[in-house]
Motif scaffolding. Structure first.
Motif, PDB file in Angstrom:
ATOM      1  N   LEU A  43       0.869  -1.294   0.017  1.00 37.29           N
ATOM      2  CA  LEU A  43       0.423   0.115  -0.212  1.00 37.29           C
ATOM      3  C   LEU A  43       0.861   1.475  -0.218  1.00 37.29           C
ATOM      4  N   VAL A  44       0.320   2.129  -0.141  1.00 38.93           N
ATOM      5  CA  VAL A  44       1.308   3.926  -0.268  1.00 38.93           C
ATOM      6  C   VAL A  44       0.232   4.632   0.029  1.00 38.93           C
ATOM      7  N   PHE A  45       0.819   5.484   1.623  1.00 38.22           N
ATOM      8  CA  PHE A  45      -0.443   6.482   1.624  1.00 38.22           C
ATOM      9  C   PHE A  45      -0.020   7.651   1.595  1.00 38.22           C
ATOM     10  N   GLU A  46      -1.347   8.598   0.704  1.00 40.69           N
ATOM     11  CA  GLU A  46      -0.622   9.404  -0.215  1.00 40.69           C
ATOM     12  C   GLU A  46      -0.783  10.674   0.098  1.00 40.69           C
ATOM     13  N   LEU A  47      -0.867  11.867  -0.213  1.00 40.17           N
ATOM     14  CA  LEU A  47      -1.239  13.504   0.125  1.00 40.17           C
ATOM     15  C   LEU A  47      -1.690  14.048  -0.746  1.00 40.17           C
ATOM     16  N   ASN A  48      -3.057  13.804  -0.690  1.00 41.55           N
ATOM     17  CA  ASN A  48      -4.174  15.066  -2.308  1.00 41.55           C
ATOM     18  C   ASN A  48      -4.488  16.054  -1.725  1.00 41.55           C
ATOM     19  N   GLU A  49      -4.309  17.038  -2.304  1.00 45.31           N
ATOM     20  CA  GLU A  49      -4.959  17.920  -1.504  1.00 45.31           C
ATOM     21  C   GLU A  49      -4.850  18.541  -0.324  1.00 45.31           C
ATOM     22  N   ARG A  50      -3.643  17.790   0.663  1.00 47.26           N
ATOM     23  CA  ARG A  50      -3.989  18.430   1.849  1.00 47.26           C
ATOM     24  C   ARG A  50      -4.764  17.588   3.145  1.00 47.26           C
ATOM     25  N   LYS A  51      -4.716  16.626   2.292  1.00 45.67           N
ATOM     26  CA  LYS A  51      -5.717  15.250   2.899  1.00 45.67           C
ATOM     27  C   LYS A  51      -4.536  13.458   2.804  1.00 45.67           C
ATOM     28  N   TRP A  52      -4.835  13.463   3.297  1.00 43.88           N
ATOM     29  CA  TRP A  52      -3.943  11.751   3.444  1.00 43.88           C
ATOM     30  C   TRP A  52      -5.252  10.895   2.820  1.00 43.88           C
ATOM     31  N   GLY A  53      -4.378   9.601   1.951  1.00 45.28           N
ATOM     32  CA  GLY A  53      -5.762   8.970   2.106  1.00 45.28           C
ATOM     33  C   GLY A  53      -4.513   7.639   2.389  1.00 45.28           C
ATOM     34  N   VAL A  54      -4.946   6.801   2.079  1.00 42.60           N
ATOM     35  CA  VAL A  54      -3.861   5.278   1.763  1.00 42.60           C
ATOM     36  C   VAL A  54      -5.276   4.284   0.438  1.00 42.60           C
ATOM     37  N   LYS A  78      -8.935  11.129  11.032  1.00 41.14           N
ATOM     38  CA  LYS A  78      -8.464  11.014  12.705  1.00 41.14           C
ATOM     39  C   LYS A  78      -9.501   9.702  13.537  1.00 41.14           C
ATOM     40  N   GLY A  79      -8.323   9.434  13.147  1.00 39.41           N
ATOM     41  CA  GLY A  79      -9.031   8.017  14.107  1.00 39.41           C
ATOM     42  C   GLY A  79      -9.355   6.615  13.400  1.00 39.41           C
ATOM     43  N   ASP A  80      -9.670   7.057  12.438  1.00 34.42           N
ATOM     44  CA  ASP A  80      -9.292   5.909  11.204  1.00 34.42           C
ATOM     45  C   ASP A  80      -8.109   4.539  11.707  1.00 34.42           C
ATOM     46  N   ALA A  81      -8.674   3.522  11.055  1.00 32.44           N
ATOM     47  CA  ALA A  81      -7.325   2.896  11.734  1.00 32.44           C
ATOM     48  C   ALA A  81      -7.546   1.731  10.143  1.00 32.44           C
ATOM     49  N   GLU A  90      -3.401   3.015  13.012  1.00 27.78           N
ATOM     50  CA  GLU A  90      -4.330   4.006  13.228  1.00 27.78           C
ATOM     51  C   GLU A  90      -3.865   5.666  12.733  1.00 27.78           C
ATOM     52  N   PHE A  91      -4.557   6.530  12.342  1.00 30.33           N
ATOM     53  CA  PHE A  91      -4.549   7.225  12.188  1.00 30.33           C
ATOM     54  C   PHE A  91      -4.829   8.803  12.924  1.00 30.33           C
ATOM     55  N   ALA A  92      -4.171   8.983  13.342  1.00 28.33           N
ATOM     56  CA  ALA A  92      -3.826  10.319  14.094  1.00 28.33           C
ATOM     57  C   ALA A  92      -4.026  11.677  14.198  1.00 28.33           C
TER      58      ALA A  92
END
Length: 545
Positions: A43-54, A78-81, A90-92
């Motif tokens: 997987l990859v964590f990506e920053l798009n339009e100032r929002k993080w996604g996986v 925030k709080g997603d697992a 956990e996405f803090a």
């Protein structure tokens, strides 16, 4: 974000400016090569339009966000697992303190009898277990829910699975059987409790409960911790919002190997004595299965090691001479016998273009695989250095320098090389701390060949001397390792150089190969057939004319 691994460890990680990859491959930003549940590029964590996604990268087992498998990019809040393989992420959303999954709280607890129940495996099973009594007919298990839970556990635990999978299955079975809200399974490893599986986190477990379970083999039930005067104000209860809890030992027939702890914050359903009985017996069944799985892992590892050692022994035998050199006027032979599958003794014959013959015996300090690896390295250096027969002292000086640079600090090598001129019977030699070979004259007189210097690998700069001697018809020179002279009887007497020389004197008519075998036979007879404590190597050169 916070990454939690199956061993109970947590890691707070600040996210980079753009992206972060994760998987088994070392090319990832986060690599977990031992997690079989991950794909190489998972997987990859990506920053798009100032929002993080996986984003899942087509992994075999998929990526879950809050329990749902994702396809493509999933935006995180925030709080997603995020679950991938055996990792929980956990996405803090902001820097956070990582709380341990469990801690033991040092506190003295004296529960009141009205709210706390204690039992033990022996009390449940009793002598009926040893006589083969059917547990399903005992009073404890006359309820069908408990029987169904035990049958299910038996069906699940009989399947072939890894220890890691087994721990999680036991945890799931235990929680499902008693409808627990949270649970943790821990095993004793070298005197320390190590978490192997859990559901939930933030456990505050009383040290008194832990010690009673581990030291006494007791199973404990607290029906309502909020009503127990000795528990309701305890830190482990207040911080964990615990209403009902149970702790039972993972107990085999002779010892406790860990514990299972479960609790629930829900007052709607308290744990019962039947729950405690069920969990106690399930933990016993699980403990036996865990021990069997561990023994199976050890057996597989030993079988693999034995196979690898056999392959290493074949490779090592290939580095030693396969035949003795044919030299006019001389008989030459050698033999090596490692005390383990592989060894650190080395011997070799070198044939030079001018007809001269080199003979080498060396002994790497130690035994087994480490010594054999150093022996292989030594053999490669010898072949490179001794392409020509001359200037032995200078070449051994170089060999010492190479050995010192490559040898671990607690290792060294004794080394002897000689070059025989068949035309004259002359021998040039250099001895680097090895047992001085014996020169047994036809008359029975014995000489030694000590000239040289310090053993290899101790000091970086050592000057070596070159010695000379001459073989006359009937003379025999014996090169050997200390496994010969230090071979001992059960009483502790050494074979020694005198006995070695006597074997040569008593067998003047034996060919070189026969004399080598005679030496091995005498050593075996002397030690009364006891296994050799060290590698044994013998090289014999006898002038026949």
């Amino acid at each position: 974000m916070i990454i939690r691994t199956p061993d109970g460890k947590s890691r707070a990680l600040p996210l980079p400016e753009e992206r972060l990859t994760l998987g088994r491959s070392p090319a990832n930003d986060l690599s977990y090569p031992d997690d079989a549940g991950l794909s190489r590029q998972h997987l990859v964590f990506e920053l798009n339009e100032r929002k993080w996604g996986v984003r899942d990268l087509g992994s075999k087992n998929g990526t879950m966000v809050n329990g749902l498998r994702i396809a493509g990019l999933a935006t995180l809040k925030k709080g997603d697992a995020v679950s991938a393989g055996h990792l929980r992420i956990e996405f803090a959303g902001e820097p956070a303190q990582v709380a341990p999954i469990f801690v033991f709280v040092e506190e003295e607890v004296h529960p009141t009898a009205t709210t706390t129940v204690a039992t033990s495996l022996e009390g449940l099973i009793g002598p009926g277990d040893s006589s083969g009594e059917d547990l399903s007919k005992t009073r404890v298990f006359q309820g069908s829910p408990q029987m169904r839970a035990l049958i299910n556990a038996g069906q699940q635990l009989v399947k072939k699975q890894s220890l890691e999978q087994l721990f999680q299955i036991v945890m799931d079975l235990s929680m499902d059987a008693v409808t627990a809200g949270r649970g943790v399974l821990m095993t004793l490893e070298n005197g320390n409790l190590i978490m192997q599986a859990h559901r939930g986190e933030g456990f505050q477990i009383s040290s008194t409960v832990r010690d009673r379970v581990l030291n006494e083999g007791s199973s404990l039930l607290v029906r309502d911790a909020q009503l127990d005067k000795s528990l309701k104000e305890r830190q482990s209860i207040v911080l964990g919002s615990v209403r009902s809890l149970m702790a039972v030992p993972l107990q085999t027939s002779d010892r406790v190997i860990g514990l299972i702890y479960v609790d629930t914050p829900n007052i709607v359903r308290q744990f019962t004595k039947e729950d405690l009985n069920l969990l106690t017996v399930m933990a016993n069944v699980a403990a036996i299965r865990i021990e069997h799985a561990r023994l199976a892992d050890v057996e597989r590892a030993e079988q693999l090691m034995a196979k690898e050692l056999q392959q290493a022994a074949e490779i090592q035998r290939g580095l030693l001479p396969t035949a003795s050199p044919d030299v006019a006027g001389f008989e030459i032979a050698g033999q090596n016998q490692p005390c383990r599958t592989v060894g650190g003794d080395y011997y070799d014959f070198l044939m030079f273009p001018d007809g001269k013959v080199g003979m080498i015996v060396a002994d790497v300090a130690g035994k087994g695989m480490p010594a054999s690896l150093l022996m292989s390295s030594l053999q490669a250096r010898v072949e490179a250095l001794f392409e020509e027969p001359g200037d032995l002292a200078a070449k051994v000086t170089k060999l010492n320098r190479f050995t010192k640079n490559k040898c671990p600090g607690n290792r060294f090598i004794t080394f002897f090389i000689c070059v025989l001129n068949p035309a004259t019977g002359e021998i040039n030699y250099c001895n680097a701390g090895h047992n001085p070979p014996l020169l047994v004259r036809a008359s029975g007189e014995v000489e030694s060949l000590p000239s040289g210097g310090l053993i290899l690998g101790i000091l970086p700069v050592v000057n070596y001397d070159e010695g000379r001697c001459r073989l006359e018809p009937g003379d025999t020179v014996v090169l050997y390792s200390d496994g010969v002279t230090e071979a001992a009887t059960p009483a502790g007497d050494d074979f020694g150089e005198t006995r070695l020389a006597d074997v040569v004197r008593k067998n003047p008519a034996l060919p070189a190969g026969g004399l080598v075998q005679a030496i091995f036979d005498e050593v075996a007879l002397f030690t009364a057939g006891a296994p050799a404590a060290d590698d044994i190597t013998v090289v014999v050169a006898r002038r026949t004319s």
